[in-house]
Design a protein around this motif. Structure first.
Motif, mmCIF file in Angstrom:
data_model
loop_
_atom_site.group_PDB
_atom_site.id
_atom_site.type_symbol
_atom_site.label_atom_id
_atom_site.label_comp_id
_atom_site.label_asym_id
_atom_site.label_seq_id
_atom_site.Cartn_x
_atom_site.Cartn_y
_atom_site.Cartn_z
ATOM 1 N N THR A 200 -18.343 -3.515 29.865
ATOM 2 C CA THR A 200 -18.775 -4.302 28.715
ATOM 3 C C THR A 200 -18.857 -3.424 27.475
ATOM 4 N N PHE A 201 -19.539 -2.285 27.586
ATOM 5 C CA PHE A 201 -19.551 -1.344 26.480
ATOM 6 C C PHE A 201 -19.761 0.056 27.044
ATOM 7 N N ALA A 202 -19.503 1.043 26.223
ATOM 8 C CA ALA A 202 -19.563 2.429 26.667
ATOM 9 C C ALA A 202 -21.000 2.830 26.983
ATOM 10 N N GLU A 203 -21.117 3.722 27.909
ATOM 11 C CA GLU A 203 -22.444 4.178 28.292
ATOM 12 C C GLU A 203 -23.054 5.062 27.214
ATOM 13 N N ASP A 204 -22.190 5.868 26.533
ATOM 14 C CA ASP A 204 -22.747 6.714 25.483
ATOM 15 C C ASP A 204 -22.678 5.969 24.167
ATOM 16 N N THR A 205 -22.868 6.679 23.057
ATOM 17 C CA THR A 205 -22.920 6.030 21.757
ATOM 18 C C THR A 205 -21.555 5.718 21.196
ATOM 19 N N GLY A 206 -20.480 6.061 21.916
ATOM 20 C CA GLY A 206 -19.136 5.781 21.425
ATOM 21 C C GLY A 206 -18.772 4.325 21.572
ATOM 22 N N PRO A 207 -17.838 3.835 20.738
ATOM 23 C CA PRO A 207 -17.445 2.437 20.780
ATOM 24 C C PRO A 207 -16.497 2.135 21.922
ATOM 25 N N VAL A 208 -16.304 0.864 22.229
ATOM 26 C CA VAL A 208 -15.389 0.425 23.271
ATOM 27 C C VAL A 208 -14.000 0.219 22.683
ATOM 28 N N GLY B 11 -4.741 1.263 15.326
ATOM 29 C CA GLY B 11 -5.069 2.676 15.267
ATOM 30 C C GLY B 11 -6.536 3.003 15.149
ATOM 31 N N SER B 12 -6.836 4.045 14.351
ATOM 32 C CA SER B 12 -8.176 4.603 14.311
ATOM 33 C C SER B 12 -9.217 3.651 13.756
ATOM 34 N N TRP B 13 -8.795 2.623 13.007
ATOM 35 C CA TRP B 13 -9.769 1.670 12.485
ATOM 36 C C TRP B 13 -10.531 0.979 13.608
ATOM 37 N N GLU C 86 -24.693 -5.188 21.220
ATOM 38 C CA GLU C 86 -25.105 -3.812 21.518
ATOM 39 C C GLU C 86 -24.910 -2.906 20.310
ATOM 40 N N LEU C 87 -23.742 -3.012 19.680
ATOM 41 C CA LEU C 87 -23.471 -2.177 18.510
ATOM 42 C C LEU C 87 -24.411 -2.519 17.360
ATOM 43 N N LYS C 88 -24.721 -3.787 17.216
ATOM 44 C CA LYS C 88 -25.653 -4.204 16.161
ATOM 45 C C LYS C 88 -27.048 -3.644 16.430
ATOM 46 N N ALA C 89 -27.482 -3.737 17.682
ATOM 47 C CA ALA C 89 -28.804 -3.224 18.042
ATOM 48 C C ALA C 89 -28.896 -1.726 17.790
ATOM 49 N N ALA D 69 -20.972 2.149 11.003
ATOM 50 C CA ALA D 69 -19.518 2.028 10.924
ATOM 51 C C ALA D 69 -18.949 1.419 12.199
ATOM 52 N N ALA D 70 -19.484 1.841 13.349
ATOM 53 C CA ALA D 70 -19.006 1.300 14.619
ATOM 54 C C ALA D 70 -19.245 -0.207 14.688
ATOM 55 N N TYR D 71 -20.445 -0.619 14.283
ATOM 56 C CA TYR D 71 -20.754 -2.057 14.294
ATOM 57 C C TYR D 71 -19.885 -2.830 13.314
ATOM 58 N N MET D 72 -19.720 -2.292 12.101
ATOM 59 C CA MET D 72 -18.950 -2.999 11.070
ATOM 60 C C MET D 72 -17.481 -3.110 11.444
ATOM 61 N N HIS D 73 -16.922 -2.042 12.027
ATOM 62 C CA HIS D 73 -15.530 -2.087 12.467
ATOM 63 C C HIS D 73 -15.334 -3.143 13.553
ATOM 64 N N TYR D 74 -16.242 -3.158 14.523
ATOM 65 C CA TYR D 74 -16.097 -4.105 15.628
ATOM 66 C C TYR D 74 -16.305 -5.538 15.151
ATOM 67 N N GLN D 75 -17.281 -5.722 14.256
ATOM 68 C CA GLN D 75 -17.517 -7.053 13.705
ATOM 69 C C GLN D 75 -16.290 -7.535 12.935
ATOM 70 N N ARG D 76 -15.700 -6.633 12.151
ATOM 71 C CA ARG D 76 -14.497 -6.999 11.397
ATOM 72 C C ARG D 76 -13.364 -7.383 12.347
ATOM 73 N N ALA D 77 -13.266 -6.687 13.459
ATOM 74 C CA ALA D 77 -12.234 -7.007 14.440
ATOM 75 C C ALA D 77 -12.411 -8.418 14.984
ATOM 76 N N GLN D 78 -13.666 -8.804 15.251
ATOM 77 C CA GLN D 78 -13.897 -10.145 15.794
ATOM 78 C C GLN D 78 -13.698 -11.223 14.737
ATOM 79 N N LEU D 79 -14.002 -10.920 13.474
ATOM 80 C CA LEU D 79 -13.712 -11.853 12.388
ATOM 81 C C LEU D 79 -12.210 -12.079 12.262
ATOM 82 N N ASP D 80 -11.460 -11.000 12.425
ATOM 83 C CA ASP D 80 -10.002 -11.110 12.386
ATOM 84 C C ASP D 80 -9.505 -11.966 13.537
#
Length: 267
Positions: A24-32, A44-46, A81-84, A96-107
């Motif tokens: 579901t999501f990474a165990e550490d603080t890194g994004p999925v 890419g990196s976005w 999780e990223l929002k929390a 940044a991790a939360y905003m990038h992922y949120q933008r991805a879901q909006l897309d």
């Protein structure tokens, strides 16, 4: 050597168990890492798709093996999780991790809406606007057709239906509604039987009768007045139109709806 083999076996078992789980999501603080954006759209990196991010588990890597509802739930859980994390520890990286992922879901949602629209255009049976237009030109045409249909229905109403008008001489709303009922009766030749609930007279309908159970027989409940009921002389069935003060257009619209349309056809 025996200990090493046992150690390797244990590690292999742990890896196999982890691989079988749906991440579901990474165990550490890194994004999925999201396959949809990393592989299909190659963004890419976005969206954390760089090779050095491969240590993070891949989200929904085998959609054919995972039910779609679970895939969607996993995306929602990751976003929460990223929002929390961003709220509890508002670092630049977490935000940044939360905003990038949120933008991805909006897309993703925008793509869904775009394909939805295209599908409706190409499949008229799915296009609700054919039944109830929403653009100004179509809506005006629809309303003109509906107005003509209501007028035609009212003109032919007297051939099959009569109207029961229940009132009370002490009811102020009844005194306002009486002339409206009288106007519809005169305009469309409707036969109206005024029924007094308290025995009092009616200025608009001097040939009234006093209620002796007609109110209940017409399917009305309570003692609310004014009340209007259509009576079908063919089926001998009463059709309550409604209670309370109504404008002439509203009465006509209700009569048209109750006699000429099927439930749900206008929605």
């Amino acid at each position: 050597m025996r200990k090493t083999l046992h150690g390797v076996t244990a590690v292999a078992l742990i890896i196999s168990q982890a691989a079988a789980a749906i991440p579901t999501f990474a165990e550490d603080t890194g994004p999925v890492r999201d396959v949809f954006y990393c592989e299909q759209r190659k963004l890419g990196s976005w969206f954390y798709c760089d090779p050095d991010k491969e240590k993070y588990p891949t989200l929904l890597e085998t959609p054919s093996a995972v039910p779609a509802v679970k895939q969607l739930a996993a995306i929602g859980e990751e976003l929460d999780e990223l929002k929390a994390r961003a709220i509890l520890n508002p670092t630049t990286e977490n935000l940044a991790a939360y905003m990038h992922y949120q933008r991805a879901q909006l897309d993703r949602a925008s793509t869904f809406a775009d394909v939805w629209g295209r599908t409706v255009w190409q499949n008229p049976e799915l296009d609700y606007t054919f039944e109830r237009p929403i653009n100004s030109l179509g809506k005006r045409t629809w309303m003109e057709d509906r107005k003509a249909a209501k007028a035609s229905t009212m003109a032919q109403l007297s051939q099959r239906y009569g109207v029961f008008y229940f009132y009370s001489s002490a009811c102020s709303a009844c005194r306002v509604f009486g002339p409206i009922v009288r106007s519809l009766s005169d305009q469309y030749g409707l036969e109206v039987l005024a029924v007094s609930m308290d025995g009092g007279p009616n200025d608009q309908f001097p040939h009234y009768v006093v209620d002796t159970g007609q109110y209940r027989k017409m399917g009305l409940t309570g003692d609310q007045v004014p009340a209007l009921v259509l009576f079908d002389t063919q089926t001998k069935r009463p059709i309550p139109i409604g209670y309370g003060l109504m404008a002439a257009d509203e009465v006509m619209d209700r009569i048209f709806t109750l006699t000429q349309t099927e439930p749900g056809s206008d929605y």
